[in-house]
Design an enzyme around this catalytic site. Structure first.
Site, PDB file in Angstrom:
ATOM      1  CD  GLU A  47      -2.241   1.263   2.986  1.00 37.61           C
ATOM      2  OE1 GLU A  47      -1.558   0.802   3.942  1.00 37.61           O
ATOM      3  OE2 GLU A  47      -3.385   1.740   3.140  1.00 37.61           O
ATOM      4  CE  LYS A 125      -7.139   1.228   3.855  1.00 37.05           C
ATOM      5  NZ  LYS A 125      -5.850   1.662   4.458  1.00 37.05           N
ATOM      6  CB  CYS A 170      -3.888  -1.516   4.676  1.00 36.92           C
ATOM      7  SG  CYS A 170      -3.104  -1.572   6.302  1.00 36.92           S
TER       8      CYS A 170
HETATM    9  N1  CDT Z   1      -2.969   1.479   6.487  1.00 38.91           N
HETATM   10  C1  CDT Z   1      -3.886   0.885   7.289  1.00 38.91           C
HETATM   11  O1  CDT Z   1      -5.015   0.671   6.905  1.00 38.91           O
HETATM   12  N2  CDT Z   1      -3.456   0.560   8.543  1.00 38.91           N
HETATM   13  C2  CDT Z   1      -4.344   0.050   9.520  1.00 38.91           C
HETATM   14  C3  CDT Z   1      -3.947   0.531  10.854  1.00 38.91           C
HETATM   15  C4  CDT Z   1      -5.061   0.337  11.799  1.00 38.91           C
HETATM   16  S1  CDT Z   1      -4.943   1.333  13.205  1.00 38.91           S
HETATM   17  C5  CDT Z   1      -5.627   2.815  12.744  1.00 38.91           C
HETATM   18  C6  CDT Z   1      -4.440  -1.464   9.531  1.00 38.91           C
HETATM   19  O2  CDT Z   1      -5.561  -1.979   9.617  1.00 38.91           O
HETATM   20  O3  CDT Z   1      -3.415  -2.149   9.496  1.00 38.91           O
END
Ligand code: CDT
Length: 303
Positions: A47, A125, A170
């Site tokens: 990402e 996303k 993500c």
């Molecule tokens: N980039 C991303 O989506 N990161 C999130 C962090 C979660 S905490 C706000 C993840 O789900 O890994």
């Protein structure tokens, strides 16, 4: 006919805030060439793979410093060398980037590019974590809800490699609904890039489970939908913030078949037989035969 796709999970180590796009593309090219040398048909990058994870920084509306993190064309002058080299090598890839459209919309996007350099498709996303306003109590911000609109392309599945390929980004991987949307379209391989800080300020008690939760959700998504999953991190200490690694390739059984071991630029490679999905999709997870959607209203009813 064989449907074996050799896939490389191309994990990136940290990208410094002042690292130039051409400098990052050089790193992507090194991984791409190395993957091609190991027989890869498809290279999966993380990402937001062209910059540091900028949602950790606060910007006022209209600050031009924010716009500098986005791509307005893909490929653009800085990223074209990646397209050119992938085409020369005959390797497909998926790549996460911040997208600023001509209409001024901002998305956290992943693009899937074929071995001839043509765009197969893109995904924007849908599950945007974090917050939209400045929260100074946090040691770092997570402003995806401010800097990106919710994706407007649904959960597409693309015909490629004589199979069906999907992408998630993500936080999407934590939501079974996202995997199931792909599973219902017969997905056979899901490419996922992630940037996951080790520390989650609102829930520090979860921190020690970060690596476990990462694999838990992707392994479950693979098994419950009878699909290969390729999860790829931007890992390591980026601008003082630690991010998990654990990039891996997961079989439809839910088992990990290849995994990165460090937190820097690294490949994990596996030959993924798309036909390995069949025994899952035709038995315990034959979705058409065994699901009970009439009983699932709460999942999709608006509150
Ligand atoms: N980039 C991303 O989506 N990161 C999130 C962090 C979660 S905490 C706000 C993840 O789900 O890994």
């Amino acid at each position: 006919m064989s449907r074996i796709v050799t896939v490389a999970a191309a994990q990136l180590g940290p990208i410094a805030a002042d690292e130039s796009r051409p400098g990052v593309v050089e790193r992507l090219l090194a991984l791409l060439r190395s993957a091609a040398g190991r027989g890869a048909d498809l290279v999966v990058f993380p990402e937001l793979a062209l910059t540091t994870f900028f949602p950790r920084y606060w910007y006022e509306d209209g600050d031009p410093a924010l716009d500098a993190w986005y791509e307005t064309e893909m490929p653009g002058p800085d990223t074209k060398p990646l397209w050119d080299e992938a085409t020369r090598l005959g390797v497909a890839f998926s790549l996460g980037f911040a997208e600023l459209t001509p209409a001024g919309e901002r998305f956290n996007t992943a693009i899937l590019v074929g071995p001839d350099g043509s765009e197969i498709g893109r995904y924007r996303k849908i599950h945007l974590p974090g917050h939209a306003e400045h929260e100074p109590w946090r040691p770092f911000q997570h402003l995806e809800k401010r800097y990106f609109a919710r994706g407007n392309l649904g959960f597409p599945v693309f015909e490629a490699f004589d199979g069906r390929i999907g992408m998630l980004i993500c936080n999407d991987r934590r939501w079974p609904e996202a995997f199931r949307m792909l599973g219902l379209q017969g997905v056979e391989l899901v490419c996922i890039g992630y940037n996951t800080p080790l520390h989650n300020p609102p829930a520090p008690d979860h921190d020690r489970h970060s690596d476990f939760h990462n694999h838990l959700v992707m392994q479950a998504g693979a098994y419950q939908n009878g699909t290969w999953v390729v999860g790829v991190a931007k890992a390591g200490r980026e601008e003082g913030i630690d991010h998990i690694g654990g990039s891996c390739i997961i079989h439809p059984s839910g088992t990990i078949v290849a995994q990165c071991t460090g937190l820097a630029d690294e490949l994990a490679v596996a030959a993924c037989d798309l036909d390995a999905t069949i025994s899952y999709k035709s038995t315990v997870f034959d979705l058409a035969r065994h699901r009970e959607p009439s009983q699932y209203g709460l999942i999709t009813d608006e509150p």
